[in-house]
Write a protein that holds these residues in place. Structure first.
Motif, PDB file in Angstrom:
ATOM      1  N   ILE A   1      -6.309  43.155  11.026  1.00  0.00           N
ATOM      2  CA  ILE A   1      -6.389  43.534  12.434  1.00  0.00           C
ATOM      3  C   ILE A   1      -7.652  42.899  13.015  1.00  0.00           C
ATOM      4  CG2 ILE A   1      -5.058  45.681  12.406  1.00  0.00           C
ATOM      5  CD1 ILE A   1      -7.632  47.211  11.986  1.00  0.00           C
ATOM      6  N   CYS A   2      -7.617  42.671  14.314  1.00  0.00           N
ATOM      7  CA  CYS A   2      -8.742  41.972  14.933  1.00  0.00           C
ATOM      8  C   CYS A   2      -9.251  42.737  16.142  1.00  0.00           C
ATOM      9  CB  CYS A   2      -8.308  40.589  15.408  1.00  0.00           C
ATOM     10  SG  CYS A   2      -7.816  39.520  14.046  1.00  0.00           S
ATOM     11  N   THR A   3     -10.557  42.563  16.403  1.00  0.00           N
ATOM     12  CA  THR A   3     -11.117  43.145  17.624  1.00  0.00           C
ATOM     13  C   THR A   3     -11.764  42.031  18.419  1.00  0.00           C
ATOM     14  OG1 THR A   3     -11.656  45.115  16.404  1.00  0.00           O
ATOM     15  CG2 THR A   3     -12.699  44.877  18.529  1.00  0.00           C
ATOM     16  N   THR A   4     -11.410  41.965  19.685  1.00  0.00           N
ATOM     17  CA  THR A   4     -12.095  41.039  20.588  1.00  0.00           C
ATOM     18  C   THR A   4     -12.925  41.906  21.525  1.00  0.00           C
ATOM     19  OG1 THR A   4     -10.258  39.535  20.444  1.00  0.00           O
ATOM     20  CG2 THR A   4     -11.756  39.205  22.289  1.00  0.00           C
ATOM     21  N   ALA A   5     -14.239  41.667  21.525  1.00  0.00           N
ATOM     22  CA  ALA A   5     -15.111  42.484  22.373  1.00  0.00           C
ATOM     23  C   ALA A   5     -15.797  41.600  23.391  1.00  0.00           C
ATOM     24  CB  ALA A   5     -16.153  43.184  21.513  1.00  0.00           C
ATOM     25  N   THR A   6     -16.112  42.164  24.538  1.00  0.00           N
ATOM     26  CA  THR A   6     -16.714  41.357  25.602  1.00  0.00           C
ATOM     27  C   THR A   6     -17.805  42.149  26.316  1.00  0.00           C
ATOM     28  OG1 THR A   6     -16.285  40.135  27.598  1.00  0.00           O
ATOM     29  CG2 THR A   6     -14.933  42.044  27.258  1.00  0.00           C
ATOM     30  N   ASP A   7     -18.767  41.379  26.848  1.00  0.00           N
ATOM     31  CA  ASP A   7     -19.864  41.986  27.597  1.00  0.00           C
ATOM     32  C   ASP A   7     -19.951  41.234  28.906  1.00  0.00           C
ATOM     33  OD1 ASP A   7     -22.300  42.634  28.687  1.00  0.00           O
ATOM     34  OD2 ASP A   7     -23.346  42.695  26.767  1.00  0.00           O
ATOM     35  N   SER A   8     -19.670  41.917  30.010  1.00  0.00           N
ATOM     36  CA  SER A   8     -19.591  41.215  31.289  1.00  0.00           C
ATOM     37  C   SER A   8     -20.934  41.166  32.020  1.00  0.00           C
ATOM     38  CB  SER A   8     -18.543  41.877  32.170  1.00  0.00           C
ATOM     39  OG  SER A   8     -18.899  43.230  32.325  1.00  0.00           O
ATOM     40  N   GLN A   9     -21.959  41.883  31.507  1.00  0.00           N
ATOM     41  CA  GLN A   9     -23.277  41.851  32.169  1.00  0.00           C
ATOM     42  C   GLN A   9     -24.230  41.144  31.238  1.00  0.00           C
ATOM     43  OE1 GLN A   9     -24.731  44.101  34.870  1.00  0.00           O
ATOM     44  NE2 GLN A   9     -22.715  44.106  35.772  1.00  0.00           N
ATOM     45  N   LEU A  10     -24.194  39.820  31.335  1.00  0.00           N
ATOM     46  CA  LEU A  10     -24.873  39.020  30.335  1.00  0.00           C
ATOM     47  C   LEU A  10     -26.388  39.022  30.508  1.00  0.00           C
ATOM     48  CD1 LEU A  10     -23.891  37.084  28.121  1.00  0.00           C
ATOM     49  CD2 LEU A  10     -24.249  35.252  29.744  1.00  0.00           C
ATOM     50  N   GLY A  11     -27.128  39.219  29.413  1.00  0.00           N
ATOM     51  CA  GLY A  11     -28.590  39.060  29.370  1.00  0.00           C
ATOM     52  C   GLY A  11     -29.301  39.783  30.490  1.00  0.00           C
ATOM     53  N   ILE A  12     -30.077  39.019  31.284  1.00  0.00           N
ATOM     54  CA  ILE A  12     -30.912  39.629  32.315  1.00  0.00           C
ATOM     55  C   ILE A  12     -30.086  40.278  33.421  1.00  0.00           C
ATOM     56  CG2 ILE A  12     -33.030  38.262  32.075  1.00  0.00           C
ATOM     57  CD1 ILE A  12     -31.768  36.494  34.337  1.00  0.00           C
ATOM     58  N   PHE A  13     -28.772  39.944  33.532  1.00  0.00           N
ATOM     59  CA  PHE A  13     -27.965  40.544  34.601  1.00  0.00           C
ATOM     60  C   PHE A  13     -27.631  41.997  34.293  1.00  0.00           C
ATOM     61  CE2 PHE A  13     -27.027  35.981  34.648  1.00  0.00           C
ATOM     62  CZ  PHE A  13     -27.623  35.696  35.863  1.00  0.00           C
ATOM     63  N   GLY A  14     -27.867  42.360  33.019  1.00  0.00           N
ATOM     64  CA  GLY A  14     -27.527  43.722  32.621  1.00  0.00           C
ATOM     65  C   GLY A  14     -28.723  44.665  32.688  1.00  0.00           C
ATOM     66  N   ILE A  15     -29.911  44.152  33.120  1.00  0.00           N
ATOM     67  CA  ILE A  15     -31.068  45.066  33.115  1.00  0.00           C
ATOM     68  C   ILE A  15     -31.488  45.402  34.546  1.00  0.00           C
ATOM     69  CG2 ILE A  15     -31.950  44.354  30.861  1.00  0.00           C
ATOM     70  CD1 ILE A  15     -33.890  42.530  32.222  1.00  0.00           C
ATOM     71  N   SER A  16     -32.283  46.442  34.651  1.00  0.00           N
ATOM     72  CA  SER A  16     -32.583  46.969  35.995  1.00  0.00           C
ATOM     73  C   SER A  16     -33.626  46.106  36.708  1.00  0.00           C
ATOM     74  CB  SER A  16     -33.125  48.382  35.873  1.00  0.00           C
ATOM     75  OG  SER A  16     -34.443  48.313  35.379  1.00  0.00           O
ATOM     76  N   ASN A  17     -33.743  46.333  38.029  1.00  0.00           N
ATOM     77  CA  ASN A  17     -34.684  45.568  38.849  1.00  0.00           C
ATOM     78  C   ASN A  17     -36.124  45.799  38.423  1.00  0.00           C
ATOM     79  OD1 ASN A  17     -32.760  44.336  40.286  1.00  0.00           O
ATOM     80  ND2 ASN A  17     -32.750  45.836  41.953  1.00  0.00           N
ATOM     81  N   THR A  18     -36.417  46.995  37.927  1.00  0.00           N
ATOM     82  CA  THR A  18     -37.786  47.275  37.465  1.00  0.00           C
ATOM     83  C   THR A  18     -38.138  46.309  36.346  1.00  0.00           C
ATOM     84  OG1 THR A  18     -37.144  49.550  37.780  1.00  0.00           O
ATOM     85  CG2 THR A  18     -39.297  49.173  36.773  1.00  0.00           C
ATOM     86  N   TYR A  19     -37.201  46.144  35.411  1.00  0.00           N
ATOM     87  CA  TYR A  19     -37.458  45.220  34.309  1.00  0.00           C
ATOM     88  C   TYR A  19     -37.586  43.787  34.824  1.00  0.00           C
ATOM     89  CZ  TYR A  19     -36.815  48.774  30.772  1.00  0.00           C
ATOM     90  OH  TYR A  19     -36.977  49.865  29.994  1.00  0.00           O
ATOM     91  N   HIS A  20     -36.752  43.444  35.812  1.00  0.00           N
ATOM     92  CA  HIS A  20     -36.868  42.092  36.391  1.00  0.00           C
ATOM     93  C   HIS A  20     -38.279  41.870  36.893  1.00  0.00           C
ATOM     94  CE1 HIS A  20     -32.288  41.829  37.241  1.00  0.00           C
ATOM     95  NE2 HIS A  20     -32.612  41.352  36.058  1.00  0.00           N
ATOM     96  N   ALA A  21     -38.808  42.859  37.618  1.00  0.00           N
ATOM     97  CA  ALA A  21     -40.147  42.732  38.204  1.00  0.00           C
ATOM     98  C   ALA A  21     -41.187  42.593  37.098  1.00  0.00           C
ATOM     99  CB  ALA A  21     -40.457  43.936  39.076  1.00  0.00           C
TER     100      ALA A  21
END
Ligand code: C2E
Ligand code: MG
Ligand code: MG
Length: 541
Positions: free
Chosen positions: A238-258
């Motif tokens: 059996i196989c699992t295909t997993a995905t993450d649609s908020q890649l890298g820096i797009f997945g973290i909050s604005n505070t972290y961006h700053a």
């Protein structure tokens, strides 16, 4: 006149401004780098998370699969008549062994006749057509509704006359997954979807499975996704295909961006300042001096030595000169000391000696009574190759060794041994030795006679004390007494005024003089003109 090294305006004042711009640019660059680094690090963790998540799904899937098959096999081993009370009891007993099987039943003519949970059914439940038939003969139903009774929905797997209902808890308590993570559990070639995880419709799951992995998924561009596929090995794949649609820096909050931007900016700025300082150091006086020596950019000026009685030039002293493009004129008092500190003095001396001998060759060859004095450092005296180097040059140019005078300065008591050892070797070869800056070192009378020097040069601080009330004036009297008994030539340095010459001549009629009263240090060509116009001073009868 340049008496001391001065940094030029262009080198000194324009640099900080340049550094500001560089720091700003590097701050921006640092921000970009910091963002990229954080992006890549997050992606690395996201991939690991996706893998872990897929493994957990596969593990539960495999366990449920294994338990269903085992439970069916066990059910088929029943010795009792199908759906007899003993048979139902047999099935109930077996249920205890399985975590993910919540009921086991019996099939008769495509309908469920009894189950461990519900006993003998009042009304047999007809099974719909199965969702999938596995290669080893198991039938699989996904979301089997209202079976065995109204209101119950579960996945089921059947073989021959037995059916196992898989518990809803199989995929409960998986690691917590953020909403932008989704996964699909499928058969080997993704042709059948067992279950979807996360916020994913059936259509989206089908599209996800069709997608190829994007090789540039890591680029910090919005909309890119990481996708991982993981399959089990062995008989049941059996196989699992997993995905993450908020890649890298797009997945973290604005505070972290700053925070990343501020850190990146600071980091870039600091790095640029450090680099600028490294560049400044590369452009330091010591580094520039090394380049100047390597590229033979130093030159030599010559200052006449005068027989005071006659005013005639008896020779010249070679004085090293350095005009640097960046720092301007640098005094030998600065760069000689620097070369000594940085172990560059031997190269420097060889350069000055070579230039001096080729500049002065004609004067020396044409006038056997003409002398050239060259300044040496203590480090030159300890260089065993140095004397060979001079011998070679002297031979090449056809100069008599007697015409060269090497001036050495004693700067510490420790220098005395090196000086007396080397002077003996120089003297043996015919060169003359002069003790420079006499009166500033540690010399005493007995050592002076042991040195075998041909000449002593009285330091200019004594010459310039003439006519003053200073301590040096008192010492000068002592020096005159001392030289009276020495069989050496005596040179007075730094004669700037006529009264100084008069005073010296009165007490030491054979003295030699050197100073601005006669000539400043000049280029080699000028020496020729001075020789023609001598005597430089009127003879004192
Ligand atoms: P030094 O060997 O005692 O040279 C005499 C210094 O006195 C020279 O300074 C010269 O320009 C200066 N001078 C000459 N006449 C007068 C005067 O009337 N008044 C005054 N105030 N100064 C006068 P300079 O050329 O700046 O050299 C300084 C020192 O640097 C030299 O002192 C010598 O110790 C060292 N030096 C120069 N060239 C070399 C070199 O090629 N090798 C080594 N090892 N040292 C050198
Ligand atoms: Mg000298
Ligand atoms: Mg001197």
């Amino acid at each position: 006149m340049h008496s001391a090294f001065q940094p030029t305006a262009s080198s000194f004042f324009s640099l900080p401004k340049k550094m500001h711009w560089m720091a700003l640019l590097s701050g921006l660059l640092g921000t970009v780098i910091a963002i990229s680094v954080v992006h890549v690090v997050i992606i690395k963790h996201e991939r690991e998370f996706l893998r872990g998540y897929s493994e957990a799904i596969l593990n539960r899937g495999l366990q449920a699969n294994k338990e269903s098959r085992l439970s069916l096999k066990f059910a088929q081993q029943s010795q009792f008549e199908q759906c007899s009370p003993e048979d139902i009891e047999y099935l109930r007993e077996s249920l205890w062994n399985y975590d993910f099987i919540h009921d086991i039943g019996r099939i008769k003519n495509g309908a469920i006749e009894c189950t461990a949970g519900w006993g003998l059914l009042a009304e047999q439940k007809k099974l719909p057509h199965f969702s999938e038939l596995t290669p080893d003969g198991y039938q699989f139903w996904k979301r089997l509704k209202d079976i065995p009774t109204e209101g119950i929905t579960s996945n089921a797997i059947a073989r021959r006359n037995s059916i196992a209902f898989v518990s809803h808890y199989v995929f409960k308590n998986l690691p917590h997954n953020p909403e932008f993570i989704a996964a699909v559990l499928t058969t080997k070639h993704s042709d059948y979807i067992y279950k979807t995880f996360g916020d994913l419709t059936k259509q989206q799951a089908i599209e996800l499975l069709k997608k190829k992995e994007d090789p540039f998924f890591w680029l910090p561009v919005k909309g890119r996704q990481i996708q991982t596929q993981l399959c089990t090995q062995g008989s049941t794949v059996i196989c699992t295909t997993a995905t993450d649609s908020q890649l890298g820096i797009f997945g973290i909050s604005n505070t972290y961006h700053a925070i990343i931007i501020v850190i990146g900016f600071l980091f870039g700025g600091i790095l640029s300042l450090l680099l600028s300082f490294a560049r400044l150091r590369k452009n330091s006086l010591g580094a520039r001096l090394k380049q100047a020596i390597d590229k033979k950019l130093l030159h030599v000026q010559y200052q006449p030595k005068i027989q005071l009685q006659s005013g005639m030039i008896i020779g010249v002293e070679a004085l090293a000169r350095w005009n640097d493009e960046e720092y301007g004129y640098v005094s030998p008092d600065v760069f000689i000391a620097l070369a000594e500190q940085n172990n560059q003095i031997k190269e420097l001396t060889k350069l000055i000696v070579s230039k001096t001998l080729s500049d002065m060759r004609d004067y020396l060859v044409n006038n056997k009574a003409f002398f050239v004095s060259i300044n040496l450092s203590i480090q030159d005296l300890t260089d065993s190759q140095f004397l060979l180097f001079i011998d070679d040059l002297v031979q090449q140019h056809g100069i008599r060794p007697e015409q060269l005078i090497f001036e050495i300065t004693e700067r510490s008591a420790a220098d005395q041994d090196a000086m007396s050892n080397t002077t003996k070797q120089f003297v043996k070869k015919g060169y003359q030795v002069s003790l420079d800056d006499f009166g500033t070192g540690y010399s005493n009378l007995s050592w002076l006679s042991a040195l075998e020097a041909d000449e002593i040069k009285i330091d200019k601080m004594f010459t310039q004390a003439i006519g003053t009330d200073s301590i040096n004036q008192n010492m000068l009297n002592g020096i005159f007494q001392l030289i009276e008994n020495l069989k050496m030539h005596v040179v007075f340095e730094g004669i700037e005024e006529q009264r100084e010459e008069d005073y010296i001549l009165e007490r030491s009629p054979n003295a030699i003089g050197q100073g601005w009263l006669y000539s400043r240090p000049v280029l080699a060509e000028e020496i020729g003109k001075l020789l023609i116009s001598q005597p430089l001073k009127k003879t004192h009868a």
